[in-house]
Design an enzyme around this catalytic site. Structure first.
Site, short mmCIF file in Angstrom:
data_model
loop_
_atom_site.label_atom_id
_atom_site.label_comp_id
_atom_site.label_asym_id
_atom_site.label_seq_id
_atom_site.Cartn_x
_atom_site.Cartn_y
_atom_site.Cartn_z
N GLY A 246 36.31 40.59 39.85
CA GLY A 246 36.23 42.04 39.97
C GLY A 246 34.91 42.66 39.54
CD GLU A 280 40.90 34.07 39.04
OE1 GLU A 280 41.13 35.12 39.70
OE2 GLU A 280 41.80 33.38 38.57
N PRO A 281 34.82 35.33 39.70
CG PRO A 281 32.58 34.92 39.12
CD PRO A 281 34.00 34.48 38.84
N GLY A 282 33.99 36.82 42.84
CA GLY A 282 33.75 36.56 44.25
C GLY A 282 32.52 37.34 44.69
NE ARG A 283 33.14 43.54 45.24
CZ ARG A 283 33.79 43.87 46.35
NH1 ARG A 283 33.10 44.18 47.42
NH2 ARG A 283 35.10 43.93 46.39
CE1 TYR A 323 39.67 47.68 50.53
CE2 TYR A 323 37.62 46.46 50.76
CZ TYR A 323 38.99 46.48 50.64
OH TYR A 323 39.68 45.31 50.61
CB CYS A 349 37.82 51.98 71.81
SG CYS A 349 36.87 51.11 73.06
CD GLU A 350 40.67 52.01 66.62
OE1 GLU A 350 41.03 53.10 66.13
OE2 GLU A 350 41.45 51.21 67.17
CE1 TYR A 378 37.17 39.65 48.92
CE2 TYR A 378 35.30 40.63 47.76
CZ TYR A 378 36.46 39.87 47.75
OH TYR A 378 36.89 39.33 46.56
C1 LIG Z 1 43.16 36.94 41.90
C2 LIG Z 1 41.77 37.35 42.28
N1 LIG Z 1 40.73 36.77 41.64
C3 LIG Z 1 39.45 37.09 41.97
C4 LIG Z 1 39.16 38.01 42.94
C5 LIG Z 1 37.73 38.29 43.26
O1 LIG Z 1 37.39 39.61 43.12
P1 LIG Z 1 35.86 40.06 43.23
O2 LIG Z 1 35.35 39.56 44.54
O3 LIG Z 1 35.91 41.52 43.17
O4 LIG Z 1 35.15 39.41 42.08
C6 LIG Z 1 40.22 38.64 43.62
C7 LIG Z 1 39.95 39.65 44.66
O5 LIG Z 1 40.76 40.22 45.30
C8 LIG Z 1 41.56 38.29 43.28
O6 LIG Z 1 42.60 38.86 43.90
#
Ligand SMILES: Cc1ncc(COP(=O)(O)O)c(C=O)c1O
Length: 420
Positions: A246, A280-283, A323, A349-350, A378
């Site tokens: 997050g 658990e970073p993604g973004r 978002y 077409c939106e 994403y």
């Molecule tokens: C369980 C869980 N972990 C990690 C993430 C990664 O979030 P972010 O990309 O914001 O770091 C998410 C995103 O939805 C999630 O649902």
């Protein structure tokens, strides 16, 4: 972005042309066509390593949230650095394992795991299932019993903490579907004692995305630390404490949270706990490391408004309509001429098919290339074939060159399953 060329990612060269790690985006567009997602391997690696270093004072594992970008080349680059993964489907699990991330470094999240996905994870021997309901723990136990195994389980708790970001990406409030109410957690752990094929080895929470304020993350860590101490006192052999992901990257006008600030905020409340800390970073790993490069098809004015119509659509990048995400948009060529204020829109077409509204842009002509920045997370991962459009190609920039790591789809790809 556009910072000094010593930093990996997207910046202008001396002539003013936008590049990714020194490779001109114009040459990538020429070689791979448009729209095209371009990823900087160097920046993905740098972002991962910053988290790894920032947490180095404690036993830890960075479990990259593969949902942000599950391109196999990105996963392989992270696997080579020793990353773990957070997955939310059988497909992501398979992609992570096939990319070289060992199952013992993978956590499996998600409220709706199917029996088949559970069996797959149990068979592999995951670091943990992040279980989101009591029934799920029972199902994991049943699957493990059938396979003659013992599965490691962490309970995802819902701490009812507001991440103070967009409501669609808040996941830790008590009315959200995620996790188990933190007040019911002790009972749930106690209930799991009677199951002989699961070991409750961890606790986890994830309160939402794009979080710029460290306070809610620190508060979550505090709540988890309290619960962990209670569980350890009751004799549970906990091994991991997972604070989720997050971490915001400063998009859409919100503040960025650096890996170092983040680590300071979450580690303080966890001090002294005899547990491995998972994040658990993604973004924060892939977001700024990707751009969507698109070509201008038309300029037009309607009702006193200027429109720049590009060849990418909301099927390629859904975040602005979904978002209200604000992505920086840059011209790939050196910006010149009279600036304009326009909507940047796609061919779909939106009315919601837009990338920017009333945005100040440099002078733009038909045929120009634009880069929609901060699109590595994403972006492609949420893309679709809406309007029966081929999904874009993906390119990885590495070793001073670029490689197409997912080719552009063709009409044949779109209809293949219908013709079987
Ligand atoms: C369980 C869980 N972990 C990690 C993430 C990664 O979030 P972010 O990309 O914001 O770091 C998410 C995103 O939805 C999630 O649902």
């Amino acid at each position: 972005m556009l910072s000094s060329p010593a930093v990996a990612g997207f910046f202008r060269d001396d002539a003013g042309n936008l590049t990714c790690d020194g490779v001109p985006l114009a040459s990538i567009a020429e070689g791979a066509g448009t729209p095209v997602y371009v990823y900087s391997r160097a920046l993905v690696e740098e972002n991962y390593l910053r988290f790894d270093r920032a947490l180095s004072a404690v036993p830890h594992l960075v479990c990259y949230a593969t949902k942000a970008n599950s391109n196999l080349a990105v996963l392989r680059a992270l696997a080579a650095l020793g990353a773990g993964a957070d997955v939310v489907s059988g497909g992501e699990l398979r992609a992570a394992v096939e990319s070289g991330i060992p199952p013992g470094r993978i956590v499996f999240s998600g409220v709706g795991k199917t029996d088949e996905e559970i069996r797959f994870g149990v068979g592999l021997g995951l670091l943990a299932f992040n279980a989101e309901s009591r029934r799920e723990i029972e199902k994991i136990d049943e699957a493990a019993a059938a396979l003659g195994k013992t599965a490691r389980v962490a309970l995802r708790v819902n701490p009812d903490i507001d991440p103070r970001s967009h409501p669609y990406i808040s996941t830790g409030l008590k009315h959200n579907k995620f996790g188990i109410d933190i007040h019911e957690a002790l009972d749930s752990y106690e209930g799991a004692r009677r199951l002989s094929h699961v070991r409750m080895t961890g606790i986890q929470a994830h309160i939402g995305s794009q979080i710029g304020d460290p306070a809610p993350l620190a508060e979550t860590a505090r709540e988890l630390a309290l619960l962990a101490s209670q569980l350890l006192e009751r004799g549970f052999a906990l091994e991991t404490l997972d604070v989720g992901g997050g971490i915001g990257i400063g998009e859409s006008g919100s503040a960025a949270l650096s890996p170092e600030e983040y680590a300071r905020a979450v580690l303080a409340p966890l001090h002294g706990l005899p547990l491995t800390i998972l994040v658990e970073p993604g973004r924060a790993i892939v977001g700024a490391a990707g751009a969507l490069v698109t070509r201008v098809l038309y300029r037009k004015a309607n009702g006193g408004k200027e429109f720049v119509i590009v060849d990418a659509g909301m099927n390629d990048l859904l975040r602005p309509p979904l978002y209200g995400a604000i992505h920086p948009i840059e011209s790939v060529a050196p910006p010149t001429g009279r600036p304009l204020v326009a909507d940047v829109v796609g061919p779909i077409c939106e009315t919601s098919d837009f990338f920017a509204r009333d945005r100040a842009l440099p002078e733009i002509q038909e045929g120009d290339l634009l880069a929609i920045l901060d699109s590595g997370a994403y972006g492609f991962a949420m893309s679709s074939n809406y309007n029966f459009r081929n999904r874009a190609a993906e390119v990885l920039v590495q070793s001073n060159g670029f490689e197409i790591v997912r080719r552009r789809e063709t009409f044949e790809d779109l209809v293949r399953l219908e013709r079987e």
